[in-house]
Design an enzyme around this catalytic site. Structure first.
Site, PDB file in Angstrom:
ATOM      1  N   ASP A  75       1.076   3.107   0.517  1.00  0.00           N
ATOM      2  CA  ASP A  75       2.390   3.149  -0.111  1.00  0.00           C
ATOM      3  C   ASP A  75       2.273   2.507  -1.493  1.00  0.00           C
ATOM      4  O   ASP A  75       1.171   2.217  -1.969  1.00  0.00           O
ATOM      5  CB  ASP A  75       3.433   2.447   0.759  1.00  0.00           C
ATOM      6  CG  ASP A  75       3.225   0.942   0.844  1.00  0.00           C
ATOM      7  OD1 ASP A  75       2.181   0.441   0.366  1.00  0.00           O
ATOM      8  OD2 ASP A  75       4.114   0.249   1.385  1.00  0.00           O
TER       9      ASP A  75
ATOM     10  N   LYS B 159       1.027   9.912   4.502  1.00  0.00           N
ATOM     11  CA  LYS B 159       1.324   8.488   4.666  1.00  0.00           C
ATOM     12  C   LYS B 159       2.044   8.221   5.987  1.00  0.00           C
ATOM     13  O   LYS B 159       1.675   7.312   6.739  1.00  0.00           O
ATOM     14  CB  LYS B 159       2.173   7.982   3.501  1.00  0.00           C
ATOM     15  CG  LYS B 159       2.462   6.488   3.557  1.00  0.00           C
ATOM     16  CD  LYS B 159       3.264   6.029   2.350  1.00  0.00           C
ATOM     17  CE  LYS B 159       4.698   6.479   2.440  1.00  0.00           C
ATOM     18  NZ  LYS B 159       5.548   5.926   1.363  1.00  0.00           N
TER      19      LYS B 159
END
Length: 224
Positions: free
Chosen positions: A147, A129
C-alpha cells in the site's frame, strides 16, 4: 503512488537486522481491520481502498452483524449495503462490488472465499493488493501487499526501492529472509503508518533508524 527520494539498497546484514528488530518488538503483528471470517475479511479489505481502517471498522460493525456471509450480503441488497457503508469513500461503487463478489462466491465457489490469487483477483473490486492481504491474513501465505505506507518505507529506507508497487513487492520477496516473510507485510505497513510517516518520518523514535538509509534523519521536535 508517488515515488520517494532514491536511495541505495540495504545489504543483507542490514535487512536481517531490521526484521530481527521488528520481530523482537512485535512477534505477532496484526492488521487493524475488524472481521469475523474469511468473507468479512475480504469485504473489509475491499472497502478499505482509499479509506482508513478505523473508518471501515466503524461502517462494517453493523454490516457484518447483518451480513456475515455471501448469502446474507446478497439478501441485504445493494441499496441497504450502500446505506450502511455511506461514510466510506467511494461507497456507491464499493457497495456494488461487495454485492457482486458475494454473488460470484455463491455461484462459483460454494459460498467460500477461494485461497488462490487468480480466483480472488477475478472478483469485483479485488486487485493484487487486496488478494495479497487476504492470502496473508486468512490463508497464512507469505504474500506482501504494497500500500502507500509500505511503498514509502520500501523506498525511503533502502529495503526495496522500486518505481511501482509491484517492483517493491518483488524486491521485498528477494531480500526478506524466509522466516520473516509471513509477518513482513504487517511490520512494514504499521511502521509506515505510525513512525515512517509521509510528511515527516519520526526518526528520533524509529527502532530501525541505525540501518535506514534515509537522510537527513528527522531530529526530536525542538532539537532540530
Amino acid at each position: 503512488m508517488a515515488g520517494t527520494k532514491k536511495v541505495k539498497k540495504l545489504g543483507k546484514q542490514e535487512v536481517e537486522a531490521i526484521f530481527s528488530r521488528f520481530a523482537e518488538i512485535e512477534p505477532e503483528p496484526r492488521g487493524e481491520l475488524d472481521y469475523l471470517n474469511a468473507f468479512t475479511l475480504l469485504v473489509a479489505v475491499v472497502l478499505s481502498a482509499q479509506a482508513t481502517d478505523a473508518g471501515v471498522n466503524k461502517a462494517t460493525k453493523k454490516l457484518f452483524e447483518l451480513a456475515p456471509s455471501p448469502a446474507a450480503m446478497v439478501a441485504l441488497g445493494i441499496e441497504r449495503i450502500t446505506e450502511l457503508i455511506r461514510t466510506i469513500g467511494l461507497y456507491r461503487g464499493k457497495a456494488k462490488n461487495v454485492f457482486a463478489l458475494s454473488q460470484i462466491l455463491i455461484e462459483q465457489h460454494g459460498g467460500e472465499v477461494p485461497g488462490d490469487r487468480a480466483s480472488l483477483e477475478a472478483l469485483p473490486g479485488v486487485g493484487r493488493k487486496t488478494a495479497n492481504v487476504v492470502l496473508n491474513i486468512w490463508f497464512k501465505q507469505p504474500t506482501i501487499a504494497v500500500d502507500t505506507h509500505l511503498f514509502r518505507v520500501g523506498n525511503r529506507t533502502g529495503l526495496a526501492p522500486g518505481k511501482t508497487p509491484l517492483e517493491v513487492e518483488k524486491a521485498l520477496h528477494r531480500v526478506v529472509p524466509e522466516r520473516f516473510m509471513l509477518h513482513a507485510h504487517h511490520w512494514l505497513i504499521l511502521h509506515g503508518r505510525y513512525i515512517c510517516k509521509a510528511r515527516k518520518p519520526e526518526c528520533w523514535r524509529c527502532p530501525i533508524a541505525q540501518w535506514c538509509l534515509f537522510e537527513p534523519k528527522t531530529p526530536l521536535p525542538g532539537r532540530g
